[in-house]
Scaffold this active site. Structure first.
Site, PDB file in Angstrom:
ATOM      1  N   PRO A  81       0.846  -1.204   0.000  1.00 40.26           N
ATOM      2  CA  PRO A  81       0.000   0.000   0.000  1.00 40.26           C
ATOM      3  C   PRO A  81       0.872   1.241   0.000  1.00 40.26           C
ATOM      4  CG  PRO A  81       0.071  -0.984   2.187  1.00 40.26           C
ATOM      5  CD  PRO A  81       0.819  -1.917   1.288  1.00 40.26           C
ATOM      6  N   VAL A  83       0.676   5.548  -0.512  1.00 40.92           N
ATOM      7  CA  VAL A  83      -0.194   6.721  -0.578  1.00 40.92           C
ATOM      8  C   VAL A  83      -0.044   7.396  -1.931  1.00 40.92           C
ATOM      9  CG1 VAL A  83      -0.715   8.961   0.443  1.00 40.92           C
ATOM     10  CG2 VAL A  83      -0.087   7.043   1.913  1.00 40.92           C
ATOM     11  N   GLN A 137      -6.533  -0.719   2.955  1.00 40.65           N
ATOM     12  CA  GLN A 137      -5.817  -0.326   4.172  1.00 40.65           C
ATOM     13  C   GLN A 137      -6.345   0.998   4.720  1.00 40.65           C
ATOM     14  OE1 GLN A 137      -1.687   1.356   4.391  1.00 40.65           O
ATOM     15  NE2 GLN A 137      -1.187  -0.641   5.284  1.00 40.65           N
ATOM     16  N   CYS A 166       3.358   3.252   9.216  1.00 38.49           N
ATOM     17  CA  CYS A 166       3.744   4.528   8.604  1.00 38.49           C
ATOM     18  C   CYS A 166       4.615   5.333   9.566  1.00 38.49           C
ATOM     19  CB  CYS A 166       2.511   5.340   8.223  1.00 38.49           C
ATOM     20  SG  CYS A 166       2.896   6.914   7.409  1.00 38.49           S
ATOM     21  N   LYS A 205      -0.271  -4.354   9.233  1.00 37.01           N
ATOM     22  CA  LYS A 205       1.075  -4.117   8.704  1.00 37.01           C
ATOM     23  C   LYS A 205       1.853  -3.339   9.766  1.00 37.01           C
ATOM     24  CE  LYS A 205       3.553  -2.452   4.602  1.00 37.01           C
ATOM     25  NZ  LYS A 205       4.530  -1.570   5.230  1.00 37.01           N
ATOM     26  N   ASN A 268      14.031  -4.406   1.677  1.00 36.45           N
ATOM     27  CA  ASN A 268      15.209  -4.899   0.949  1.00 36.45           C
ATOM     28  C   ASN A 268      14.848  -5.676  -0.317  1.00 36.45           C
ATOM     29  OD1 ASN A 268      16.516  -3.879   3.174  1.00 36.45           O
ATOM     30  ND2 ASN A 268      17.108  -5.862   4.018  1.00 36.45           N
TER      31      ASN A 268
END
Length: 532
Positions: A81, A83, A137, A166, A205, A268
Site C-alpha cells: 500500500p 499513498v 488499508q 507509517c 502491517k 530490501n
C-alpha cells in the site's frame, strides 16, 4: 440479511426444511394474520435462525492460512500500500507483470466515514473484476471509527488492513501508523472489535522494535486479538528517509516462527533474486515490495525492461480505466524516468509543468527518443548504475554523511541529498513556493508567505489579539492598524474641511476679500500730526 452478499441468504431454505421436520405436526398459521399459533415451533424457528446465521457467518469468513489459501489464492508476490501511488491503474499494471495481491493506498478512516466523495473517488469508482484479490488499508486511532470505515469498504475488497507501519511526520501529528505501536491496549481493542464486526478478515502491517523479543510479543498480541495475516516491515519507525538503512530479516524470521498465521515480509526487495532470498531465509508466505515496484513494475517477472515500455503501458491503462488523478500519473513517471531525468534536466522541468495527460505522454515520448538515440550510439551515460539509465532498475539512497568531528553544529548531515525542485507559477511569481501555496496565492494574490513573518497563533487567536492591540498581521491578512490610521486621517481631513467651510461666511460679511491689518505705529504717527 438484506443488502449482504448473495451467499448470506442460502440458509433460509434450510431453516424451513429443518423447521418442518422438527415436529410431527407443522405449526398452525393463521392466513388472516400470518402469525404462528404453535408456541414451541415458533421458538424452535428462532433458534434455527440464530444457529444458521452464526454458522453462515463463520463459513463466509475464512481465517488464517485458510484465508490465505482460498481467498488470496496463496499470493506470494505482493504490491505494498502506497499513498497516492497504488491506485487502480498501477495495480492493474503490476498484476500484468506478476503481482498476485495488491493493496489500496492508505485511506484515513475518519475522512472515509464522513466524506462520501472521498469514498467514491478513492474506492467505489475503482471497482474492477481484474483487480482481485484486493486488501483495503486504513489508518486510524479510534476503534469505533475504524470499524465504521471498514464496514463501508468491506464489500469492495477481500480484507481490511490496519496501518501500523507509517513512520512519516504526518502520521506522528495525526497519531496513527507506527506511532501507535506502544499503545498495545488500544491496538488490541481495534483489532478485536474489527474481527468481531466485519464479514472479511482483518490484517495488520507493522514495523519492528529494536528488541527482537518485544517484536515477537507485539506480533503475538495482534494475533491473539484477531489478526488473520501479518505484514512485517523489517525496519524501525526511526529508519526513514536518508536514515532508511537495511531491513532486518532476522526480526521477520522470528515473527514467522512465533505466530500461527500467514506472514508477509517487507524490506530490501529490489530484484527477483532478493525476493527468493527473503522467502528462503525467513520462511514467510509472501513478499511485499514498494520502492522496487515503483521503479520496475516487472520486478516480479524478473525482467528489467526499457523504461518507455512500462511508461507507455501505464499510460494506456490510465486511459482505459479513468479517472486517474494527474498527480498520480506524474509521480509514477518521475519514478520510472528517475535515472534518465538526472541527465535531461530540461525535460524534467517540462514533466513538472505540463497540465494534461497528453502533455505527460508527450514528454515521456521525448525522453524515449533521446534514450533511443543514446542507445544507438552506444552511449550509456549511466555512471555508477549497473544498467543504462533507460533500463528499469531500483534507486538506492545514498548513505548519510558522518557528522563533523570538530563539534560544528552546522553539519551537512541535516542537509537533504536531493533538493526539491522550485515550483514556478505561469507568471514566474512563485519561484520558491510549493504547489499548495501557489494555489492559495492564485485565490488570494495579496497573501504573504514570507518566512520572516512567522505565525505563532492561529488566525482566530491572532485576530483577537490584533483587534485588541490595534495591530496588523500581514500573514493572516489582518489590517486593523492600517484601517485605524486611515480612519484617523479621514477624520482630520474632515475637520479641516469643516473649519475652512466655517470661515467662508465671515469673509463674505466683511465685504469680500479680507483687508490687511492696520499698522499701530502708523496710526500713532497720524494722531500726533493732527492739530490740538
Amino acid at each position: 440479511i438484506k443488502g449482504r452478499r448473495r451467499r448470506r441468504r442460502c440458509f433460509l431454505p434450510a431453516i424451513f426444511r429443518c423447521y418442518t421436520r422438527s415436529e410431527s405436526a407443522a405449526p398452525e398459521i393463521s392466513h388472516k394474520t400470518g402469525s404462528f399459533t404453535g408456541e414451541t415451533n415458533f421458538f424452535l424457528l428462532i433458534s434455527y435462525c440464530v444457529y444458521f446465521l452464526k454458522r453462515n457467518q463463520l463459513m463466509a469468513k475464512l481465517q488464517g492460512f485458510e484465508f490465505w489459501k482460498k481467498t488470496l489464492k496463496e499470493a506470494c508476490f505482493v504490491v505494498a500500500p502506497m499513498v497516492d501511488q497504488s491506485e487502480l491503474a498501477w495495480r492493474l499494471l503490476s498484476r500484468r507483470h506478476g503481482a498476485q495481491l495488491c493493496y489500496t493506498p492508505m485511506f484515513h478512516a475518519q475522512v472515509f466515514v464522513r466524506d462520501a466523495n472521498y469514498r467514491r473517488d478513492n474506492l467505489y469508482n475503482e471497482v474492477c473484476e481484474e483487480d482481485r484479490p484486493l486488501i483495503t488499508q486504513f489508518c486510524a486511532n479510534d476503534p469505533e471509527v475504524f470499524v465504521q470505515a471498514a464496514l463501508l469498504a468491506q464489500d469492495y475488497c477481500d480484507a481490511i488492513d490496519l496501518n501500523l507501519g507509517c513512520p512519516q511526520m504526518i502520521a506522528k501529528r495525526g497519531h496513527y501508523g507506527a506511532f501507535l505501536q506502544d499503545e498495545w491496549e488500544l491496538l488490541e481493542k481495534m483489532v478485536r472489535l474489527a474481527n468481531e464486526k466485519l464479514s472479511v478478515p482483518i490484517t495488520c502491517k507493522i514495523r519492528v522494535f529494536k528488541e527482537l523479543e518485544k517484536t515477537v510479543r507485539y506480533a503475538r498480541m495482534l494475533e491473539k486479538a484477531g489478526c488473520q495475516l501479518l505484514t512485517v516491515h523489517g525496519r524501525t519507525k526511526e529508519q526513514k528517509g536518508a536514515m532508511t538503512g537495511i531491513a532486518s530479516w532476522e526480526h521477520i524470521k522470528a515473527v514467522r516462527q512465533a505466530v500461527n498465521i500467514p506472514v508477509f515480509a517487507n524490506g530490501n526487495i529490489q530484484h527477483l533474486s532478493d525476493l527468493k532470498s527473503c522467502l528462503q531465509e525467513t520462511g514467510v508466505q509472501g513478499v511485499m515490495s514498494a520502492e522496487g515496484n515503483l521503479h520496475n513494475p516487472a520486478l516480479f517477472e524478473g525482467r528489467s525492461p526499457p523504461v518507455w515500455e512500462m511508461a507507455e503501458e501505464y499510460l494506456e491503462v490510465v486511459r482505459k480505466y479513468p479517472p486517474c488523478s494527474l498527480s498520480y500519473v506524474r509521480a509514477h513517471l518521475f519514478k520510472l524516468w528517475h535515472h534518465t531525468l538526472q541527465i535531461h534536466q530540461d525535460l524534467r522541468e517540462d514533466l513538472a509543468k505540463v497540465k494534461t495527460l497528453d502533455g505527460l505522454a508527450d514528454v515521456s515520448k521525448q525522453l524515449k527518443q533521446r534514450c533511443q538515440v543514446m542507445a544507438a550510439s552506444q552511449k550509456s551515460g549511466s555512471g555508477d548504475l549497473p544498467f543504462p539509465h533507460w533500463i528499469c532498475q531500483p534507486y538506492v539512497r545514498p548513505a548519510p554523511k558522518e557528522p563533523v568531528a570538530n563539534g560544528n553544529q552546522t553539519s551537512e548531515v541535516k542537509k537533504t541529498v536531493c533538493q526539491k525542485r522550485a515550483l514556478e507559477d505561469s507568471d514566474g511569481a512563485g519561484e520558491t513556493l510549493s504547489k499548495n501555496k501557489q494555489k492559495k496565492r492564485s485565490r488570494n494574490p495579496k497573501k504573504n508567505f514570507s518566512p520572516e513573518q512567522k505565525r505563532d497563533l492561529c488566525r482566530g487567536c491572532c485576530k483577537k489579539k490584533a483587534f485588541k492591540e490595534v495591530a496588523d498581521c500581514p500573514s493572516h491578512g489582518l489590517r486593523f492598524k492600517t484601517k485605524a490610521d486611515k480612519r484617523k486621517a479621514e477624520e482630520e481631513e474632515r475637520k479641516e474641511n469643516e473649519e475652512l467651510d466655517g470661515s467662508a461666511p465671515e469673509m463674505k460679511k466683511g465685504g469680500g476679500s479680507p483687508q490687511p491689518l492696520a499698522d499701530p505705529h502708523a496710526e500713532l504717527q497720524q494722531q500726533t500730526q493732527l492739530p490740538v
